[in-house]
Scaffold this motif. Sequence first.
Motif, PDB file in Angstrom:
ATOM      1  N   VAL A   1       4.616   0.352   1.315  1.00  8.13           N
ATOM      2  CA  VAL A   1       4.904  -0.502   2.485  1.00  8.13           C
ATOM      3  C   VAL A   1       3.866  -1.620   2.546  1.00  8.13           C
ATOM      4  N   ALA A   2       4.204  -2.676   3.293  1.00  9.35           N
ATOM      5  CA  ALA A   2       3.285  -3.813   3.411  1.00  9.35           C
ATOM      6  C   ALA A   2       2.018  -3.386   4.145  1.00  9.35           C
ATOM      7  N   GLU A   3       0.902  -4.030   3.796  1.00  7.16           N
ATOM      8  CA  GLU A   3      -0.355  -3.782   4.508  1.00  7.16           C
ATOM      9  C   GLU A   3      -0.133  -3.943   6.002  1.00  7.16           C
ATOM     10  N   GLY A   4      -0.715  -3.059   6.788  1.00 15.28           N
ATOM     11  CA  GLY A   4      -0.620  -3.189   8.234  1.00 15.28           C
ATOM     12  C   GLY A   4       0.697  -2.719   8.820  1.00 15.28           C
ATOM     13  N   SER A   5       1.531  -2.095   8.016  1.00 14.90           N
ATOM     14  CA  SER A   5       2.811  -1.604   8.537  1.00 14.90           C
ATOM     15  C   SER A   5       2.590  -0.556   9.613  1.00 14.90           C
ATOM     16  N   THR A   6       3.548  -0.502  10.542  1.00 14.51           N
ATOM     17  CA  THR A   6       3.500   0.527  11.577  1.00 14.51           C
ATOM     18  C   THR A   6       4.402   1.692  11.169  1.00 14.51           C
ATOM     19  N   VAL A   7       4.283   2.769  11.945  1.00 12.56           N
ATOM     20  CA  VAL A   7       5.145   3.921  11.719  1.00 12.56           C
ATOM     21  C   VAL A   7       6.606   3.505  11.809  1.00 12.56           C
ATOM     22  N   SER A   8       6.946   2.687  12.815  1.00 12.62           N
ATOM     23  CA  SER A   8       8.354   2.330  12.981  1.00 12.62           C
ATOM     24  C   SER A   8       8.859   1.489  11.811  1.00 12.62           C
ATOM     25  N   GLN A   9       7.976   0.683  11.220  1.00 14.01           N
ATOM     26  CA  GLN A   9       8.396  -0.093  10.039  1.00 14.01           C
ATOM     27  C   GLN A   9       8.632   0.822   8.833  1.00 14.01           C
TER      28      GLN A   9
ATOM     29  N   ARG B   1      -0.516   1.745  13.517  1.00 13.96           N
ATOM     30  CA  ARG B   1      -0.593   1.118  12.203  1.00 13.96           C
ATOM     31  C   ARG B   1      -1.022   2.139  11.163  1.00 13.96           C
ATOM     32  N   LEU B   2      -0.460   1.979   9.981  1.00 14.11           N
ATOM     33  CA  LEU B   2      -0.765   2.892   8.893  1.00 14.11           C
ATOM     34  C   LEU B   2      -1.820   2.288   7.969  1.00 14.11           C
ATOM     35  N   ALA B   3      -2.525   3.174   7.274  1.00  5.55           N
ATOM     36  CA  ALA B   3      -3.501   2.731   6.271  1.00  5.55           C
ATOM     37  C   ALA B   3      -3.118   3.348   4.929  1.00  5.55           C
ATOM     38  N   ALA B   4      -3.559   2.714   3.869  1.00  8.99           N
ATOM     39  CA  ALA B   4      -3.261   3.231   2.534  1.00  8.99           C
ATOM     40  C   ALA B   4      -3.713   4.686   2.430  1.00  8.99           C
ATOM     41  N   GLY B   5      -2.850   5.515   1.859  1.00  8.02           N
ATOM     42  CA  GLY B   5      -3.202   6.915   1.656  1.00  8.02           C
ATOM     43  C   GLY B   5      -2.904   7.825   2.826  1.00  8.02           C
ATOM     44  N   ASP B   6      -2.419   7.252   3.931  1.00 11.14           N
ATOM     45  CA  ASP B   6      -2.081   8.100   5.078  1.00 11.14           C
ATOM     46  C   ASP B   6      -0.994   9.102   4.711  1.00 11.14           C
ATOM     47  N   GLU B   7      -1.094  10.263   5.330  1.00 11.91           N
ATOM     48  CA  GLU B   7      -0.074  11.301   5.170  1.00 11.91           C
ATOM     49  C   GLU B   7       0.810  11.270   6.412  1.00 11.91           C
TER      50      GLU B   7
ATOM     51  N   MET C   1       0.849  -1.196   0.000  1.00 11.77           N
ATOM     52  CA  MET C   1       0.000   0.000   0.000  1.00 11.77           C
ATOM     53  C   MET C   1       0.883   1.243   0.000  1.00 11.77           C
ATOM     54  N   LEU C   2       0.340   2.322  -0.563  1.00 10.23           N
ATOM     55  CA  LEU C   2       1.130   3.555  -0.636  1.00 10.23           C
ATOM     56  C   LEU C   2       0.768   4.503   0.508  1.00 10.23           C
ATOM     57  N   VAL C   3       1.784   5.069   1.122  1.00  8.13           N
ATOM     58  CA  VAL C   3       1.569   6.168   2.057  1.00  8.13           C
ATOM     59  C   VAL C   3       2.383   7.357   1.552  1.00  8.13           C
ATOM     60  N   ARG C   4       1.920   8.531   1.898  1.00  8.15           N
ATOM     61  CA  ARG C   4       2.637   9.732   1.468  1.00  8.15           C
ATOM     62  C   ARG C   4       3.459  10.280   2.632  1.00  8.15           C
ATOM     63  N   THR C   5       4.756  10.398   2.439  1.00  4.02           N
ATOM     64  CA  THR C   5       5.604  10.945   3.500  1.00  4.02           C
ATOM     65  C   THR C   5       5.966  12.394   3.163  1.00  4.02           C
ATOM     66  N   LEU C   6       6.035  13.205   4.202  1.00  2.84           N
ATOM     67  CA  LEU C   6       6.399  14.623   4.053  1.00  2.84           C
ATOM     68  C   LEU C   6       7.623  14.918   4.908  1.00  2.84           C
ATOM     69  N   PHE C   7       8.518  15.743   4.368  1.00  4.55           N
ATOM     70  CA  PHE C   7       9.736  16.108   5.098  1.00  4.55           C
ATOM     71  C   PHE C   7       9.861  17.630   5.131  1.00  4.55           C
ATOM     72  N   PHE C   8      10.114  18.139   6.333  1.00  5.70           N
ATOM     73  CA  PHE C   8      10.182  19.590   6.495  1.00  5.70           C
ATOM     74  C   PHE C   8      11.558  20.037   6.986  1.00  5.70           C
ATOM     75  N   ALA C   9      11.844  21.284   6.724  1.00  8.62           N
ATOM     76  CA  ALA C   9      12.990  21.997   7.316  1.00  8.62           C
ATOM     77  C   ALA C   9      14.281  21.182   7.198  1.00  8.62           C
ATOM     78  N   ALA C  10      14.908  20.863   8.340  1.00  9.85           N
ATOM     79  CA  ALA C  10      16.210  20.189   8.310  1.00  9.85           C
ATOM     80  C   ALA C  10      16.125  18.814   7.650  1.00  9.85           C
ATOM     81  N   TYR C  11      15.009  18.118   7.815  1.00 12.60           N
ATOM     82  CA  TYR C  11      14.875  16.800   7.192  1.00 12.60           C
ATOM     83  C   TYR C  11      14.801  16.933   5.664  1.00 12.60           C
ATOM     84  N   ARG C  12      14.070  17.920   5.198  1.00  8.20           N
ATOM     85  CA  ARG C  12      13.991  18.128   3.752  1.00  8.20           C
ATOM     86  C   ARG C  12      15.363  18.468   3.174  1.00  8.20           C
TER      87      ARG C  12
END
Lengths: 155, 81
Positions: B24-32, B65-71, B1-12
Amino acid sequence: VVRAGVTRDPIDSAELLSAVGGDHDGAVILFLGTVRDHNDGRNVRGVHYEAYEQMAEEVLAHIAGEAASELRGGSVAVVHRVGELAIGEVSVGVAVSSPHRAEAYQASRYVIEEIKKRLPVWKQERYLDGDQRWLSGHDPHPQADTARRGEGEAA
Amino acid sequence: MLVRTLFFAAYRDLLGVSQLDVDVAEGSTVSQLVAELRGRGGGFQSLPPRPAVAVNRTYSLHDARLAAGDEVAFIPPVAGG
């Protein structure tokens, strides 16, 4: 709460003040955060503010709502600026009105302290010598206040 | 499944990218998700192992846990005011 938001335009403090206050209020307080010309012994020529704007608007509304709920009447208006700011410009404005001064001071202080802790906004200082750097601020991690913190936090 | 990641400031600045869709795999967590990104090497490896993260604009625990389309926004230490 009468207003909470993020803006790219200069903050009009008079307008912010006029947004709060009413016949039941006996105190009105305005706090302004401004860009100063020095930090950590370095000469600063300006500051660039960046925000995760959509989330910042929501977090500001939450913070203002929490502050207002302690006021027993009165109101709160808060605005944070983003973009390039010169020395002396206003980066954040907090206006609070309440029937009595003690609650107004308390609410005003609460809003700015919570902004420092959890508003997704970042500050890049630009120095006179041409250098620039992102300031390291507060980690808003929800685990920061619990026992689960501690593994590999050093980045 | 696709999630959208955003990076700001120093991370960007570190990554040279402000937004990235990650598979990421279905049911992935933030830490994964964090582990998957850090495993890419380069600048990603320099992300902290447990950065502050907001999922759909709310600060989130790493076992969420993350879901498809999460930001999923990576939030460097904040410095407003």
